[in-house]
Design a protein around this motif. Sequence first.
Motif, mmCIF file in Angstrom:
data_model
loop_
_atom_site.group_PDB
_atom_site.id
_atom_site.type_symbol
_atom_site.label_atom_id
_atom_site.label_comp_id
_atom_site.label_asym_id
_atom_site.label_seq_id
_atom_site.Cartn_x
_atom_site.Cartn_y
_atom_site.Cartn_z
ATOM 1 N N TYR A 72 -8.384 -49.286 7.155
ATOM 2 C CA TYR A 72 -9.641 -48.317 7.219
ATOM 3 C C TYR A 72 -9.026 -46.919 7.635
ATOM 4 O O TYR A 72 -9.615 -45.885 7.155
ATOM 5 C CB TYR A 72 -10.471 -48.900 8.476
ATOM 6 N N LEU A 73 -7.980 -46.816 8.455
ATOM 7 C CA LEU A 73 -7.719 -45.479 8.941
ATOM 8 C C LEU A 73 -7.469 -44.575 7.613
ATOM 9 O O LEU A 73 -7.404 -43.559 7.821
ATOM 10 C CB LEU A 73 -6.561 -45.667 10.096
ATOM 11 N N PRO A 74 -6.174 -45.159 7.150
ATOM 12 C CA PRO A 74 -5.834 -44.022 5.947
ATOM 13 C C PRO A 74 -6.758 -43.739 4.874
ATOM 14 O O PRO A 74 -6.640 -42.937 4.115
ATOM 15 C CB PRO A 74 -4.683 -44.724 5.310
ATOM 16 N N ARG A 75 -7.908 -44.584 4.901
ATOM 17 C CA ARG A 75 -9.130 -44.671 3.742
ATOM 18 C C ARG A 75 -10.112 -43.709 4.164
ATOM 19 O O ARG A 75 -10.964 -43.410 3.345
ATOM 20 C CB ARG A 75 -9.367 -46.091 3.430
ATOM 21 N N LEU A 76 -10.075 -43.357 5.660
ATOM 22 C CA LEU A 76 -11.108 -42.396 5.961
ATOM 23 C C LEU A 76 -11.317 -41.049 5.225
ATOM 24 O O LEU A 76 -10.075 -40.607 5.133
ATOM 25 C CB LEU A 76 -11.198 -42.197 7.512
ATOM 26 N N PRO A 77 -12.381 -40.783 4.704
ATOM 27 C CA PRO A 77 -12.338 -39.270 3.938
ATOM 28 C C PRO A 77 -11.553 -38.138 4.676
ATOM 29 O O PRO A 77 -10.722 -37.660 3.961
ATOM 30 C CB PRO A 77 -13.833 -39.170 3.928
ATOM 31 N N ASN A 78 -11.808 -38.047 5.860
ATOM 32 C CA ASN A 78 -11.030 -36.568 6.540
ATOM 33 C C ASN A 78 -9.704 -37.052 6.621
ATOM 34 O O ASN A 78 -8.835 -36.278 6.751
ATOM 35 C CB ASN A 78 -11.731 -36.570 7.793
ATOM 36 N N VAL A 79 -9.034 -38.519 6.684
ATOM 37 C CA VAL A 79 -7.799 -38.764 6.570
ATOM 38 C C VAL A 79 -7.185 -38.508 5.180
ATOM 39 O O VAL A 79 -6.026 -37.877 4.854
ATOM 40 C CB VAL A 79 -7.572 -40.000 7.458
ATOM 41 N N ALA A 80 -7.946 -39.248 4.208
ATOM 42 C CA ALA A 80 -7.442 -39.435 2.981
ATOM 43 C C ALA A 80 -7.281 -38.321 2.357
ATOM 44 O O ALA A 80 -6.241 -37.999 1.604
ATOM 45 C CB ALA A 80 -8.316 -40.501 2.072
ATOM 46 N N PHE A 81 -8.269 -37.443 2.638
ATOM 47 C CA PHE A 81 -8.326 -35.921 1.906
ATOM 48 C C PHE A 81 -7.541 -34.837 2.424
ATOM 49 O O PHE A 81 -7.482 -33.621 2.158
ATOM 50 C CB PHE A 81 -9.680 -35.513 1.424
#
Length: 164
Positions: A72-81
Amino acid sequence: MRRGALVAAACALFAAGLTGAVPPSLPGATRGNYLLACGGCHGDEGVSNSKLVPTLKGLIGFYLNTRAGRDYLPRLPNVAFSTLSDQELAAVLNYLVFDMGEGSAPTGAKPYEAAEVGRLRKQPLTEISLHRYRGQMVETLINQYHASAGLRMYDVGLYPRAQP
Ligand code: HEC
Protein backbone atom coordinates in the motif's frame (compact mmCIF):
# COMPACT_ATOMS: atom_id res chain seq x y z
CA MET A 1 18.34 45.36 6.06
CA ARG A 2 17.95 45.35 2.27
CA ARG A 3 15.55 42.86 0.71
CA GLY A 4 18.37 40.71 -0.79
CA ALA A 5 20.03 40.43 2.59
CA LEU A 6 16.75 39.51 4.21
CA VAL A 7 16.17 36.73 1.69
CA ALA A 8 19.72 35.45 2.18
CA ALA A 9 19.23 35.45 5.96
CA ALA A 10 15.92 33.61 5.62
CA CYS A 11 17.55 30.99 3.35
CA ALA A 12 20.41 30.50 5.81
CA LEU A 13 17.92 30.05 8.64
CA PHE A 14 15.90 27.57 6.58
CA ALA A 15 19.05 25.57 5.71
CA ALA A 16 20.14 25.60 9.36
CA GLY A 17 16.69 24.40 10.37
CA LEU A 18 16.85 21.53 7.89
CA THR A 19 20.28 20.31 8.93
CA GLY A 20 19.63 20.95 12.60
CA ALA A 21 16.59 18.66 12.48
CA VAL A 22 18.48 15.65 11.11
CA PRO A 23 18.99 12.92 13.69
CA PRO A 24 22.64 11.77 13.68
CA SER A 25 21.82 8.28 12.39
CA LEU A 26 19.94 9.54 9.35
CA PRO A 27 21.52 10.69 6.09
CA GLY A 28 20.52 14.35 5.81
CA ALA A 29 19.31 13.92 2.24
CA THR A 30 16.56 11.53 3.29
CA ARG A 31 15.19 13.80 5.99
CA GLY A 32 15.46 16.73 3.53
CA ASN A 33 13.62 14.74 0.84
CA TYR A 34 10.85 13.91 3.31
CA LEU A 35 10.48 17.56 4.31
CA LEU A 36 10.37 18.78 0.72
CA ALA A 37 8.26 16.04 -0.89
CA CYS A 38 5.99 14.97 1.96
CA GLY A 39 6.31 17.26 4.98
CA GLY A 40 4.05 19.96 3.57
CA CYS A 41 1.06 17.67 4.01
CA HIS A 42 2.25 15.24 6.69
CA GLY A 43 4.04 17.72 8.97
CA ASP A 44 7.73 17.89 9.91
CA GLU A 45 7.36 15.07 12.41
CA GLY A 46 4.59 13.10 10.70
CA VAL A 47 1.83 14.69 12.75
CA SER A 48 -0.88 16.41 10.71
CA ASN A 49 -4.51 17.32 11.12
CA SER A 50 -5.31 13.63 11.12
CA LYS A 51 -8.86 14.06 9.87
CA LEU A 52 -7.49 15.45 6.62
CA VAL A 53 -4.14 13.68 6.29
CA PRO A 54 -3.24 10.52 8.22
CA THR A 55 -0.73 10.79 11.04
CA LEU A 56 2.44 8.78 10.36
CA LYS A 57 4.23 9.16 13.70
CA GLY A 58 4.04 6.05 15.86
CA LEU A 59 1.61 4.34 13.46
CA ILE A 60 3.03 3.86 10.02
CA GLY A 61 5.08 0.73 10.77
CA PHE A 62 1.90 -1.30 11.49
CA TYR A 63 1.28 -1.59 7.74
CA LEU A 64 4.31 -3.85 7.42
CA ASN A 65 2.39 -6.64 9.20
CA THR A 66 0.67 -7.69 5.97
CA ARG A 67 1.63 -7.92 2.31
CA ALA A 68 -1.30 -5.67 1.37
CA GLY A 69 -0.13 -3.07 3.89
CA ARG A 70 3.48 -3.22 2.75
CA ASP A 71 2.43 -2.81 -0.88
CA TYR A 72 0.00 0.00 0.00
CA LEU A 73 2.63 2.58 0.99
CA PRO A 74 4.56 2.84 -2.32
CA ARG A 75 1.28 2.59 -4.27
CA LEU A 76 -0.32 5.67 -2.67
CA PRO A 77 -0.75 8.30 -5.39
CA ASN A 78 1.18 11.02 -3.51
CA VAL A 79 4.02 8.56 -2.95
CA ALA A 80 4.00 6.78 -6.33
CA PHE A 81 3.95 10.05 -8.30
CA SER A 82 6.52 11.89 -6.20
CA THR A 83 9.54 13.22 -8.09
CA LEU A 84 11.94 11.26 -5.86
CA SER A 85 13.89 8.39 -7.46
CA ASP A 86 13.10 4.80 -6.46
CA GLN A 87 16.20 4.80 -4.26
CA GLU A 88 15.31 8.08 -2.56
CA LEU A 89 11.71 7.00 -2.07
CA ALA A 90 12.76 3.66 -0.54
CA ALA A 91 14.99 5.57 1.89
CA VAL A 92 12.15 7.97 2.80
CA LEU A 93 9.73 5.06 3.36
CA ASN A 94 12.29 3.27 5.54
CA TYR A 95 12.77 6.47 7.53
CA LEU A 96 8.99 6.69 8.05
CA VAL A 97 8.46 3.05 8.91
CA PHE A 98 11.49 2.48 11.15
CA ASP A 99 12.19 5.93 12.66
CA MET A 100 9.01 7.95 12.56
CA GLY A 101 7.00 4.75 13.14
CA GLU A 102 8.54 4.58 16.62
CA GLY A 103 8.50 0.80 17.03
CA SER A 104 5.19 0.20 15.25
CA ALA A 105 6.90 -1.97 12.59
CA PRO A 106 6.81 -5.69 13.40
CA THR A 107 10.03 -7.30 14.62
CA GLY A 108 12.18 -8.48 11.73
CA ALA A 109 10.40 -6.38 9.10
CA LYS A 110 12.62 -5.94 6.06
CA PRO A 111 13.47 -2.46 4.82
CA TYR A 112 12.07 -1.41 1.43
CA GLU A 113 14.47 -1.78 -1.48
CA ALA A 114 14.65 0.50 -4.49
CA ALA A 115 13.62 -2.27 -6.94
CA GLU A 116 10.56 -3.18 -4.85
CA VAL A 117 9.45 0.45 -4.61
CA GLY A 118 10.09 0.89 -8.34
CA ARG A 119 7.84 -2.06 -9.16
CA LEU A 120 5.01 -1.07 -6.81
CA ARG A 121 4.88 2.62 -7.70
CA LYS A 122 4.10 1.59 -11.30
CA GLN A 123 0.75 0.30 -9.97
CA PRO A 124 -0.62 3.38 -8.16
CA LEU A 125 -3.92 3.05 -6.30
CA THR A 126 -5.98 5.28 -8.53
CA GLU A 127 -8.70 2.93 -9.77
CA ILE A 128 -10.15 2.00 -6.38
CA SER A 129 -11.82 3.70 -3.47
CA LEU A 130 -8.76 4.48 -1.40
CA HIS A 131 -10.82 5.02 1.74
CA ARG A 132 -12.67 1.73 1.57
CA TYR A 133 -9.43 -0.09 0.73
CA ARG A 134 -7.60 1.59 3.62
CA GLY A 135 -10.52 1.09 6.01
CA GLN A 136 -10.60 -2.68 5.48
CA MET A 137 -6.83 -2.94 5.84
CA VAL A 138 -6.82 -0.88 9.04
CA GLU A 139 -9.53 -3.07 10.63
CA THR A 140 -7.47 -6.21 9.85
CA LEU A 141 -4.35 -4.62 11.34
CA ILE A 142 -6.17 -3.57 14.51
CA ASN A 143 -8.14 -6.80 15.01
CA GLN A 144 -5.49 -9.34 14.04
CA TYR A 145 -2.14 -7.59 14.54
CA HIS A 146 -2.86 -5.42 17.61
CA ALA A 147 -2.17 -2.23 15.67
CA SER A 148 -3.11 1.03 17.39
CA ALA A 149 -6.71 2.21 17.03
CA GLY A 150 -5.10 5.58 16.23
CA LEU A 151 -5.10 4.37 12.63
CA ARG A 152 -8.87 4.95 12.61
CA MET A 153 -8.43 8.69 13.17
CA TYR A 154 -8.13 9.31 9.47
CA ASP A 155 -11.18 8.31 7.53
CA VAL A 156 -13.05 10.85 5.51
CA GLY A 157 -16.07 8.53 5.54
CA LEU A 158 -16.42 9.17 9.27
CA TYR A 159 -16.20 12.92 8.84
CA PRO A 160 -18.53 13.86 5.99
CA ARG A 161 -17.83 17.20 4.41
CA ALA A 162 -20.08 20.01 5.60
CA GLN A 163 -23.02 20.61 3.29
CA PRO A 164 -22.79 23.90 1.39
C1 HEC B 1 -0.74 16.77 -1.12
C2 HEC B 1 -0.62 16.23 0.20
C3 HEC B 1 0.28 15.02 0.39
C4 HEC B 1 1.59 14.86 0.02
C5 HEC B 1 2.49 15.85 -0.71
C6 HEC B 1 1.98 13.56 0.49
N1 HEC B 1 0.94 12.94 1.10
FE1 HEC B 1 0.97 11.11 1.97
N2 HEC B 1 -1.05 11.18 2.23
C7 HEC B 1 -1.85 12.27 1.94
C8 HEC B 1 -3.26 11.87 2.09
C9 HEC B 1 -4.47 12.77 1.90
C10 HEC B 1 -3.25 10.52 2.46
C11 HEC B 1 -4.47 9.59 2.67
C12 HEC B 1 -4.62 8.68 1.50
C13 HEC B 1 -4.88 9.45 0.23
O1 HEC B 1 -5.96 10.06 0.11
O2 HEC B 1 -3.96 9.47 -0.62
C14 HEC B 1 -1.84 10.14 2.57
C15 HEC B 1 -1.41 8.88 2.96
C16 HEC B 1 -0.08 8.54 3.17
C17 HEC B 1 0.38 7.34 3.82
C18 HEC B 1 -0.53 6.23 4.38
C19 HEC B 1 -0.95 6.55 5.80
C20 HEC B 1 -2.15 5.76 6.26
O3 HEC B 1 -2.28 5.53 7.47
O4 HEC B 1 -2.98 5.38 5.43
C21 HEC B 1 1.74 7.35 3.79
C22 HEC B 1 2.69 6.31 4.32
C23 HEC B 1 2.13 8.57 3.13
N3 HEC B 1 1.00 9.27 2.77
C24 HEC B 1 3.43 8.92 2.86
C25 HEC B 1 3.78 10.01 2.06
C26 HEC B 1 5.10 10.23 1.56
C27 HEC B 1 6.30 9.32 1.79
C28 HEC B 1 5.05 11.37 0.83
C29 HEC B 1 6.17 12.03 0.08
C30 HEC B 1 6.85 11.25 -0.93
C31 HEC B 1 3.67 11.86 0.88
N4 HEC B 1 2.94 11.00 1.63
C32 HEC B 1 3.24 13.03 0.28
C33 HEC B 1 -1.40 13.52 1.58
C34 HEC B 1 -0.14 13.79 1.06
